[in-house]
Design an enzyme around this catalytic site. Structure first.
Site, PDB file in Angstrom:
ATOM      1  N   ARG A  69      81.938 -13.237 114.519  1.00  0.00           N
ATOM      2  CA  ARG A  69      82.054 -14.073 113.504  1.00  0.00           C
ATOM      3  C   ARG A  69      80.854 -13.951 112.299  1.00  0.00           C
ATOM      4  NH1 ARG A  69      85.943 -15.818 112.153  1.00  0.00           N
ATOM      5  NH2 ARG A  69      85.243 -15.234 110.100  1.00  0.00           N
ATOM      6  N   LYS A 113      71.531 -18.214  90.610  1.00  0.00           N
ATOM      7  CA  LYS A 113      72.670 -19.383  91.312  1.00  0.00           C
ATOM      8  C   LYS A 113      73.095 -18.829  92.418  1.00  0.00           C
ATOM      9  CE  LYS A 113      73.214 -21.838  87.084  1.00  0.00           C
ATOM     10  NZ  LYS A 113      73.993 -22.094  85.961  1.00  0.00           N
ATOM     11  N   LYS A 116      62.676 -21.617  79.531  1.00  0.00           N
ATOM     12  CA  LYS A 116      63.760 -22.196  79.386  1.00  0.00           C
ATOM     13  C   LYS A 116      63.418 -23.618  78.701  1.00  0.00           C
ATOM     14  CE  LYS A 116      66.867 -21.519  82.388  1.00  0.00           C
ATOM     15  NZ  LYS A 116      67.847 -21.179  83.922  1.00  0.00           N
ATOM     16  N   GLU A 147      64.900 -18.533  76.522  1.00  0.00           N
ATOM     17  CA  GLU A 147      66.459 -18.889  76.458  1.00  0.00           C
ATOM     18  C   GLU A 147      66.476 -19.972  74.972  1.00  0.00           C
ATOM     19  OE1 GLU A 147      68.378 -20.829  79.941  1.00  0.00           O
ATOM     20  OE2 GLU A 147      68.277 -22.538  78.536  1.00  0.00           O
ATOM     21  N   ASP A 169      72.129 -19.283  75.066  1.00  0.00           N
ATOM     22  CA  ASP A 169      72.483 -20.000  75.737  1.00  0.00           C
ATOM     23  C   ASP A 169      73.908 -20.828  75.039  1.00  0.00           C
ATOM     24  OD1 ASP A 169      73.160 -21.361  78.240  1.00  0.00           O
ATOM     25  OD2 ASP A 169      71.761 -23.077  77.644  1.00  0.00           O
TER      26      ASP A 169
END
Lengths: 272, 272, 272, 272, 272, 272
Positions: free
Chosen positions: D91, D126, D158, D188, D209
């Site tokens: 597994r 992410k 950012k 960004e 962005d």
């Protein structure tokens, strides 16, 4: 994965180094014989062997079969290799072997006492903290079966849970609502009324706690075909046959782990 | 730093979660009383308390003083707090308390048997793997002193080291050449000849292994002013007074750790 | 004990430090709002909160209730505190929240599809390595039940075990001989013949693997009163009602964990 | 160093032991074939292999080349060895292989969509918590490049950092004052005004962005010779060609990791 | 996350317990003053403070500001609390403070030597194993900038890489093909020919290794507008001004970490 | 057990990967020569060797004997193997070798300065946090002896302990009451009065702290036959002979660890 455990045990005894062996050792190679000083059942031979191997450059010449009875004076493990590994590992290996063989030996006595019945012996969670994996292994070597390993692999509703939920029925209901159906549910009961309540909930197993033999007999009658029956509570080698009643499935005992005496063993070396 | 140890013990019993308590618990708060079911000496109360605190949201209302005798039925620890922490921590806390109090209780019996002499009781390295820190603590609580903690904090030349070096004198010489002078040197001797050889090397301490009382007396005479004298080897509560000979400094016993029986205790809860 | 897990996740993203935030940050305090950019079911809010708390000096002003549906644009978590903790924890918190809410949201859809039946939804062990505890938690939040957690808490005899033992009967016999009776035994069966063999062994649960609806119906009839019935194998939201047959106890699906899509969320800050 | 990671994954699934395999296994040796049940790109074959090797006594007979396309039914990994290692590792190995191959397969589709341009595909942070090393590896296998690994190896200013510092210029100035010059600085930007401000600071890279294609074209014109251009924000296989504008250096996508579907695979064994 | 590091340092010095303090301590509370015995720049005050706090029940009354010069005899840290925590933590706290302040003090001397130029001082990876995070922190406290932290956060092509690839151009090409574009690329060059080859590859930074001042001047001329220039190789406080040539961006020195002398400090206590 | 330590050092420098070597490496095999760039005493060769072996696929062709002097330009370690292991391990291996050889080299100078006397050189606990095991090893390689390793293996009553207990006599009494008799007791004394008090307590060793040579002579006279004498406090290579007074047993110095300069070494590779 028990290697991490053994390394931790070695680290506890060795820490930054064995100053006696570091002082004395000059590269000598040794043969070591671990021998029993009293009779018993061997458990933990593989772990003792691994202890020496983790220290390095040690070969096993002979290891007595796990689970077999040995008599006083018998050889259990014969090693050859670097003298420092053998001297440094001695105490950790013996501590393991003496403790685990002590458990297996006591377990075997309980199992023998149940011979001729269909009743199986179970252990409990009354194990030395940090040693459960090894101590439950020793129980199996001695011929017992393991009860649940820990809090995560079976539901066992005891006194304090009943009190929390306000009764057996509500405790079982709550468990069924939240907990995965893949786990067995056992309920510990104090008397026949509680037993009947538990059985009416459709559970898998009941634990008769501190029942006298007559009540055990009645409990067996009530439980037949409804739940497995486990008997527990201050059962020892003297009284176990009184509880070995036809229809009982399991007798469990904490004393096979928490009251097992270490068996006496020693290690002697010779130079090669 | 013992928190890591306690966390490991909790992890062993809890793993991914106590499925019974997770099923039953609905936010109830509980009062819990841990009580003795037989008499003894308390050891490990602080560790038991810490076990519950690590699980969170538990307050200690009362804790019996460490090292004090308690009688059957006495309260040892009273807690209040979140019901899940109390139920989940029960077994780990009890296992610790029962084991450590068992050691302290047995140690106290040995210490009592030496009352009226100047002899101090020592433990050994025959402790359960992974539990040495706690078990040696329990010995101190019971009134004993600790022998070396592990292989790194004292030189103890035993049979196998003598064999490796070809004799006591050479073993001591090798140690002096390589090992820091900050460590005491003790030599285990099997008979009076070995004792004389050891004493002639100017060591700190001798361990008389399996000497009979007469030989102990002679050994004490020879060692006076030269080395501390430790007596060891199958000494139990029955025969300890035979070895409690004037001039002996220490009697050491493995049985206070490896043969201590768990004391019986239990925990009961009430809802708040 | 999940704190260690969260610390490991933070360590993965932060390592020796967030160089952007270290460069920019001059002690400012911030308010942060985590908001949904699409609808779904919330899972993992408590873990997200803990992520920020582990970084220190952050207070939670609002947290939407776990397991509740939210709509696009809704606020899920509002925090106030030290700007560096908030900026550094953002990605780890969002990654957790988006993944776990994705699983809860998909699980809820399966559960909804079973409404009106007595069938419960189960998950599988097809979880992201290292995330099982959290992903199985999200399944429960979504309304599913957990199948076994891992290899240690239930016996599940699958194809490869049958092949190893030479058949279902022998596999069950071997397990009964060696494994603790506290564990349920489930057998995965491929067809009705295997089902009959399994049922004749007195097991607890059967897993019907890739059965068509007609065979499921027949299996249910055969199993009634003998074993719990689990249906599995490529069941999705389109075909799940075909398998929601009266008498089936559980439908299990790997896709609720392995095929759940992350929900879209974001975090915005304002200075205080 | 990924061995620790794999051991943790195994520990999660195995814990104190696979009770089914422990019950069934009697020393049999097996051959195992891991096979694809749908087409895709292989990633993680080496990790799957290592999983079995960590369990011990398993030899790899064949492993399909990493990064190569496979079709439905194709063999990916063939093993021989001790039956328990093979059954216990199944597994964990499959979960890794299915997840990583899913990412590589989806990445390859994005990379294919950019063929004929000079634009390279980048991933994001992410990734599933705890799996970043492996998931970013799978992106490379699929033909993508990795963006920064974590918060410590590149400066990326950012929205929230701009807000903290009160603007792009001040944010860049602060970073330059404190942070090592060995790191690239990317900003960004939300619109062309921000882009012009960022470019005037002499930074290395801009992240456009959620720009529309026309603004991307203008941004490329402004950035030429001044900074590398990365385009991001809800780009999928449908619209990626709209953003594949000449002069763009990178397109980045979170969906290649967070929205990759597991590929279907299975393992079958035969006795030797 | 540095708490784990400090705990490891404490564990190294304390292990199973400070036997002197355990012997002497009877619950006394102490005030402790850590004082400089020579002048320097303070670094590590926060870590020293944390060391005592980890041991528990210690309050900081005064801590001299990090990065500030202190003179002989000045107080650096004043604590109050439980006597055992203070005595047990002394050595670990002082070892940290003396080492880190030594680095900051030496770094400050290098930085002072560059005053009036635009050149910034960089450190290297020549740090004590296990102490890099702390030693690089001390460099920043002293006024230096950090070069790359480790092998993972910047590409630095050195002699051995060139040899492996068969030249600078091929080494750069290989890196560009495989490694994420988010990392700066620096090339170490031995002479002006290598410099020209490196510059022609469009890299970010060059490291002039063991250039004499005249060659540095020529290198600066060639590199202008093409790459940042770092000068390195046996630069010390005596010769650093010879290399402080207009147009050089960075001078790096291993000696600020590996050759920093510990500053002398001591701790004195008074009873409360 | 030092493997864990070396792995941690490697982890510090490598983390998620050496991006330069990953970029450049195409499977080449290399021979590497580590060479001294100045003369000294070798220490840590085995650890350096182990660093490369942990990275895998590296064979040692030659290693200069530990503790032997080497001259400028001499080869210390010659390796062959996979190019990536060699390049990735270089810095960690060199950092260890340069630091440890620096300590051994300085220690040897102190030891040489004591030649012709019976005085042995001791180190202190002034070691780099996390490096004590290795740095004390280097002291032994250089010909010194180790003082106590840590707080747990010897009792050393210093100023602050005296103050806590209200005097030397009371401090010794407290220790004797609580601490195991297996540990030596040393008392640090500031003057001859303290020395007399300490000697009257029957301790094992005295540490004369900052005594001038005349007082040392008097102290030796007083201590003869009563306790071992250690002299300490700002002793360096210039003044050590002034303290090398007949009857002194040990001179201890913190500077052999905390002020040792790294020796210069380098590694060069050739392709095979």
């Amino acid at each position: 994965m028990f290697k991490d455990l053994l390394l931790r045990f070695l680290e506890e005894d060795i820490g930054r180094g064995d100053i006696t062996t570091e002082g004395v050792f000059r590269g000598e190679r040794l043969r070591a014989v671990l021998r029993a000083k009293e009779r018993g059942i061997l458990a933990g031979g593989g772990f003792a062997e691994e202890v020496f191997k983790l220290l390095g450059d040690v070969k096993v010449l002979y290891r007595r079969e796990e689970g077999q009875p040995f008599s006083e004076g018998e050889e259990l493990l014969i090693l050859e290799g670097s003298g420092d590994s053998i001297l440094i590992g001695e105490r950790t290996a013996l501590n393991l072997l003496q403790r685990l063989s002590g458990i297996a030996t006591l377990t075997r006595k309980f199992v023998k006492a149940l011979e001729g019945t269909k009743i199986r012996l179970l252990d409990t969670r009354k194990t030395t903290p940090g040693m459960r994996y090894l101590e439950k292994y020793a129980v199996r070597v001695g011929g017992g079966l393991n009860h649940r390993f820990a809090l995560y692999d079976m539901v066992l509703i005891k006194d304090n849970h009943k009190l929390l939920a306000g009764g057996i029925r509500e405790a079982v209901r709550r468990v069924r609502e939240r907990i995965s159906p893949v786990y067995r549910i056992e309920v510990e009961v104090e008397n026949l009324e509680e037993l009947e309540e538990a059985l009416s909930c459709g559970i898998d197993m009941v634990l008769l706690d501190n029942f006298n033999p007559d009540d055990v007999r009645e409990a067996v009658r009530l439980s037949r075909g409804k739940a497995l029956v486990e008997v527990s509570g201050n059962i020892n080698l003297e009284n176990i046959r009184d509880y070995a009643i036809d229809g009982v499935d399991f007798i469990s005992s904490g004393s096979i782990t928490h009251s097992a005496r270490w068996l006496d063993m020693s290690m002697r070396v010779t130079t090669l």
